[in-house]
Design an enzyme around this catalytic site. Structure first.
Site, PDB file in Angstrom:
ATOM      1  N   ASP A   1       0.865  -1.174   0.000  1.00  0.00           N
ATOM      2  CA  ASP A   1       0.000   0.000   0.000  1.00  0.00           C
ATOM      3  C   ASP A   1       0.905   1.228   0.000  1.00  0.00           C
ATOM      4  O   ASP A   1       2.101   1.120   0.319  1.00  0.00           O
ATOM      5  CB  ASP A   1      -0.885  -0.033   1.251  1.00  0.00           C
ATOM      6  CG  ASP A   1      -1.699   1.226   1.414  1.00  0.00           C
ATOM      7  OD1 ASP A   1      -2.433   1.592   0.477  1.00  0.00           O
ATOM      8  OD2 ASP A   1      -1.600   1.863   2.479  1.00  0.00           O
TER       9      ASP A   1
ATOM     10  N   ASP B   1      -0.188   5.182   0.909  1.00  0.00           N
ATOM     11  CA  ASP B   1      -0.456   6.146   1.977  1.00  0.00           C
ATOM     12  C   ASP B   1      -0.622   5.446   3.327  1.00  0.00           C
ATOM     13  O   ASP B   1      -1.436   4.527   3.462  1.00  0.00           O
ATOM     14  CB  ASP B   1      -1.738   6.925   1.671  1.00  0.00           C
ATOM     15  CG  ASP B   1      -1.645   7.694   0.365  1.00  0.00           C
ATOM     16  OD1 ASP B   1      -1.240   8.859   0.401  1.00  0.00           O
ATOM     17  OD2 ASP B   1      -1.962   7.110  -0.689  1.00  0.00           O
TER      18      ASP B   1
ATOM     19  N   ASP C   1      -1.777  -0.995   5.829  1.00  0.00           N
ATOM     20  CA  ASP C   1      -2.054  -0.383   7.132  1.00  0.00           C
ATOM     21  C   ASP C   1      -3.536  -0.358   7.477  1.00  0.00           C
ATOM     22  O   ASP C   1      -3.907   0.190   8.516  1.00  0.00           O
ATOM     23  CB  ASP C   1      -1.524   1.059   7.165  1.00  0.00           C
ATOM     24  CG  ASP C   1      -2.383   2.012   6.334  1.00  0.00           C
ATOM     25  OD1 ASP C   1      -2.689   1.672   5.171  1.00  0.00           O
ATOM     26  OD2 ASP C   1      -2.746   3.076   6.847  1.00  0.00           O
TER      27      ASP C   1
END
Length: 228
Positions: A13, A15, A175
């Site tokens: 991922d 961001d 995240d």
């Protein structure tokens, strides 16, 4: 999973995992709110709004100022947001500690790397190039690729096809619940970072392993290999 050689590919991922982009996202969102004569939102409040793509950020930002957006109104504000965001995408966005070194180390081990993000392709490119990590990645898939967004597994399947790697040879690192969901739906293991943008504590996301910095990925891989 063949423990000695796993993984052959790691899908990241962007961001909240590789980069902290909230300062520039907040800057663009507040510039848009100002144009609409609405009060700015503190950066830390914007941090809690990030996730599930740019349109969701715009929708949440305006809702926080008492304006509900949907349909064409939301689409138009999202277009205006992107026009404000792209020129500033790398002004204050920074790599998290240890990211550059970790990516280079993984590449030196012959592991193929990819970025799978709900962020549109152009700001993604600007960030990867601006922070000098673009050469680390063989595949990059943005949120405007036409594929369903995470947690749908389509982006994982597409990336693995581009890399020539099977699901059994891959690892996802993210995240958020969307990252974990995409990995589970694709049938691949997943590691989450503890410092990301999710409202759910990292330990409760249901990942195979949690790391506090990306430099711990090597240790996490070793533990997962031993458990295989």
């Amino acid at each position: 999973m063949v423990a000695a050689t796993w993984p052959r590919a790691i899908l990241f991922d962007l961001d909240g995992t590789l980069v902290d982009s909230v300062p520039d996202l907040a800057g663009a969102l507040n510039a848009l709110l100002d144009e609409e004569s609405l009060v700015a939102i503190p950066e830390e409040e914007v941090r809690g709004m990030v996730g599930n793509g740019v349109e969701k950020l715009v929708e949440r930002g305006f809702a926080a100022r008492g304006r509900d957006l949907a349909g064409e109104a939301l689409a138009e504000m999202t277009r205006l947001f992107m026009a404000l965001y792209e020129p500033r995408a790398t002004l204050r966005t920074r790599l998290y500690p240890g990211v550059a070194e970790t990516l280079q180390s993984l590449r030196s081990e012959g592991i193929a790397l990819a970025v799978l993000t709900n962020k549109p392709a152009e700001p993604t490119r600007l960030i990867l190039e601006g922070l000098r990590i673009a050469p680390c990645f063989t595949a990059v898939i943005g949120g405007d690729s036409g594929l369903p967004k995470k947690p749908d597994p389509a982006v994982i399947h597409a990336a693995l096809k581009m890399l020539g790697v099977s699901e059994e040879e891959a690892l996802m690192v993210g995240d958020s619940p969307a990252d974990v969901g995409a990995a589970r739906n694709a049938g691949i293991p997943v590691v989450v970072v503890s410092y990301g943008y999710t409202h759910v504590p990292a330990g409760e996301l249901g990942a195979d392993h949690v790391v506090d910095t990306l430099t711990e990925i090597a240790t996490a891989i070793r533990i997962m290999r031993q458990a295989a």
